[in-house]
Design a protein around this motif. Structure first.
Motif: not given
Ligand SMILES: [Mg+2]
Ligand SMILES: Nc1ncnc2c1ncn2[C@@H]1O[C@H](COP(=O)(O)OP(=O)(O)O)[C@@H](O)[C@H]1O
Lengths: 392, 342
Positions: A45, A160-161
């Motif tokens: 991240s 991000d995810e």
């Molecule tokens: Mg993360």
């Protein structure tokens, strides 16, 4: 559209703290779908947020296209990001959420409407344009977040995810939708996930990270077949590669691997790929066998010295295949003093090694039974016990 | 509410009363006139109340309980009798409704008001116009609106800065700011008064407005609320190339509606009801500078007989806070800030 280049980029949140990202060198090509993968806390991240400009680069150079962006504010980078929690504007309707960036950019009303509806159309959101986010399901919110990114036609997409809050079925569906959208728009994509299956199925290339350090960047096939180190070997694949502490014996031409009272002949083709194996006769190394490298009696045509009799602790029938769990009385393979992949809920015992063999589902094996398994040692991997590097 | 029934003599509406000896209704035409109490010499226990100007001294003197008193000739029911004047006091002049010539002087508290049960809307008019409550109401509304909007704006700006903008000394400054909440207002009255004196705002509405447009409590409230808004929402807006200013007004403020409603309600109640500071700042001789709370206290002072007007004033003062509370309460429970997230 643009490439993204990391040149020895480091990130340190606290002046004297550890590096969340450590000298990252990575070239993401124009139009490429790049996946950053690694266990939680490995710095993926952080790397992504540096591209976005939400985190400052402590050291090194970050380029989008040919432009050095270290000091460019987020809004001027022409990138769009989808957050894990979607971060929709709660008080705005779907339409307003999607068009906000265009409004800020003072695009003409008619064009805003056209582009918003085009994005909504692509994502199947036309019927929900006047709803507030709280009146949407998780999957729909996810789509709105994507719409907000798509509508801007940015240079780079960052995600991000994005799928981690969806249930398993929806996740699979959205996975293929994201792949299609990226293919259609042909925009550079940097996609962060901790799920190696997502990484393997989505990425043109996958960058594996551990503790802020890039381990390997390669296409999924290469990553699977030629892991650059013990960590990548263990992280990629499900069930994971079995890593066994073995002692090499035999001769340089026909070495053997001994562990827990068993001895396994190693096919010369493996030695061709891992030539250092010939120099390590008599010493301990890590043998890596993927679950599918095992097969049950009747399914193989292997020499007798490549078969081993194992007692099966647990046999899991899964229909098309079955997983056989075996416990070996050898200490578990460690990296930096801990099991290579330490996940929550894992067995803490480090004095034994568990092995999973994957066999065809037509075979019926009971837990507790002793069966003879053949091992395709020509596909085996070998790593140094201390450095974790492959013996090639 | 029990109110005296009224009658219109000329344009004015006058309260009605009855005397114990008859059922005729009398209008109180003059309140607060000087009244003399006479006692006839032949019946010292009887009291006859007349206007001070009535009765003529006969020149004789009589001794009552050791005191010498002048003898007056007074006219009672058409006959002249001699009496002495035992006391001067104040009372009212009453005129009979049946016979305008029948005029009596009596102490107001000794006659029976004619009572009627029901609303009397004229009270509002009277209190607003005759008692100048209208001006006080305007002042209060003005002060309250400016104070509350000022508090909201300054609290939003300060709260946002403390929540999301990194600058040197932010932590200590915030503690200092917050610490000022702990100082009770009474401690500040004298320094604040001196400050107002120097600035020249004594007896001026500015003194009721400007010092109260900044609220440490409000800043704290807004900061806490802004902190609770997920930072990703703001980051998404940053990536959408929105400026700080735009993020604040288009994203953060709409999300902070519940906090703003809370702040506005408390600010409103405080400003609307504030009494002591206006009492200190506004001269008692300046009815045009009064706010509602001051005007009410004057209206309802110790010697007030106009309870109807006090109630009307109180109603006027109470209604806006009740309305504001009813309107704002739905925001107290609503919290929409997290609904945009998964
Ligand atoms: Mg993360
Ligand atoms: N804002 C922050 N301040 C300090 N440390 C942070 C911050 N964000 C992340 N970290 C640390 O940096 C490391 C990498 O975090 P992150 O990039 O979020 O990992 P990942 O996304 O791979 O799970 C972690 O050790 C995390 O604790």
């Amino acid at each position: 559209m643009a490439e993204v280049t990391f040149r020895s980029v480091s990130k340190q949140y606290d002046g004297d703290g550890p590096k969340a990202v450590d000298s990252l060198d990575l070239d993401i090509k124009d139009g490429e779908f790049m996946v950053l993968v690694g266990p939680s806390g490995c710095g993926k991240s952080t790397a992504l947020r540096m591209i976005a400009g939400l985190e400052e680069v402590t050291d090194g150079e970050l380029l989008i296209g040919d432009r050095l962006v270290n000091d460019v504010p987020p809004g001027d980078r022409d990138i769009a990001m989808v957050f894990q929690n979607y971060a929709l504007y709660p008080h705005m309707t779907v339409r307003e959420n999607i068009s906000f960036a265009l409004e800020v950019a003072k695009v003409k009303k008619a064009e805003i409407k056209a582009r918003t509806e085009e994005a909504a159309e692509m994502l199947g959101l036309m019927d929900y344009l006047d709803r507030l986010p709280k009146a949407l399901s998780g999957g729909q919110r996810q789509r709105v977040a994507m719409g907000r990114a798509i509508v801007r036609s940015p240079q780079v997409f960052l995600m991000d995810e994005p799928l981690s809050n969806l249930d398993a079925k929806l996740r699979v569906q959205m996975r293929s939708e994201i792949i299609q959208i990226q293919r259609r728009l042909d925009t550079t994509m940097v996609y962060v996930t901790h799920d190696q299956i997502e990484a393997m199925t989505m990425g043109h290339r996958v960058a594996v990270m551990r503790l802020g350090v890039l381990q390997q960047v390669a296409d999924p096939q290469e990553l699977y077949q030629r892991p650059a180190n013990l960590f990548v070997a263990a992280f990629i694949g499900s069930p994971a590669m079995n890593l066994i502490n073995v002692t090499l014996g035999g001769t340089a031409e026909r070495p053997t691997a001994s562990f827990a009272g068993h001895t396994l002949a190693i096919d010369p083709r493996a030695v061709e790929r891992y030539p250092q194996v010939a120099d390590r006769i008599g010493s301990s190394v890590v043998l890596g066998l993927r679950p599918e490298h095992f097969s049950i009696e009747g399914d193989f045509d292997l020499p007798a010295d490549q078969t081993v009799e194992f007692e099966i602790d647990l046999a899991e029938a899964m229909g098309a295949e079955a997983h056989l769990h075996i416990t070996l009385d050898v200490p578990v393979v460690e990296l930096d003093g801990a099991p290579v992949i330490a996940e929550d809920g894992d067995d803490v015992s480090t004095s034994t090694t568990s092995v999973i063999a994957r066999i065809d589902g037509i075979h019926f094996v009971r837990s507790g039974e002793v069966v003879k398994l053949g091992v395709k040692t020509h596909l085996a991997h070998f790593f140094d016990l201390d450095t974790g590097l492959p013996l090639n | 509410m029990l109110l005296p029934d009224d009658v219109d003599v000329s344009d004015e509406s006058l309260p009605l009363f009855t005397f114990p000896d008859s059922s005729t209704r009398f209008a109180l035409v003059d309140n607060d006139i000087s009244v003399a109490e006479f006692r006839p010499l032949d019946d010292i226990d009887r009291i006859i109340r007349l206007d001070v100007s009535s009765g003529d001294k006969t020149g004789d003197v009589v001794t009552i309980d050791g005191d010498e008193e002048d003898v007056f000739a007074i006219e009672v029911d058409g006959t002249t009798i001699e009496a002495y004047r035992s006391r001067l006091t104040s009372g009212g002049r009453f005129v009979s409704l049946d016979d305008p010539a029948d005029e009596r002087v009596e102490l107001v508290n000794l006659v029976e008001p004619v009572q009627q049960f029901g609303p009397r809307l004229e009270n509002f008019e009277e209190v607003l116009i005759d008692k100048n409550l209208g001006r006080s109401l305007t002042n209060t509304v003005l002060v309250t609106i400016v104070v509350v909007s000022g508090q909201i704006v300054t609290s939003i700006l300060g709260g946002y800065a403390f929540a999301r903008i990194k600058f040197k000394g932010r932590g200590p400054l915030f503690l200092l700011y917050l610490g000022s909440v702990m100082v009770p207002f009474v401690v500040l009255i004298i320094p604040l008064f001196q400050l107002m004196l120097q600035v020249g705002w004594l007896d001026n509405l500015s003194a009721l407005i400007i010092p109260f447009m900044f609220s440490a409590y409000g800043t704290f409230l807004m900061r806490q609320f802004f902190i609770s808004i997920p930072v990703e929402i703001e980051e998404a807006a940053l990536l959408d190339n929105a400026s700080r200013w735009k993020i604040l007004w288009r994203i953060m403020v709409p999300l902070a509606r519940p906090a703003i409603a809370t702040l506005a309600t408390f600010g409103f109640l405080y400003a609307w009801n504030s009494f002591f500071w206006p009492l200190v700042i506004i001269n008692s001789g300046n009815p045009d500078g009064r706010v509602l709370s001051l005007a009410l206290s004057t209206l309802g002072g110790r010697s007030s007989t106009d309870l109807n007007l006090v109630f009307a004033g109180a109603m006027i003062a109470m209604t806006p806070p009740i309305l504001v509370f009813l309107f704002a309460q739905r925001y107290f429970v609503e919290n929409s800030a997290s609904s945009g997230l998964k």
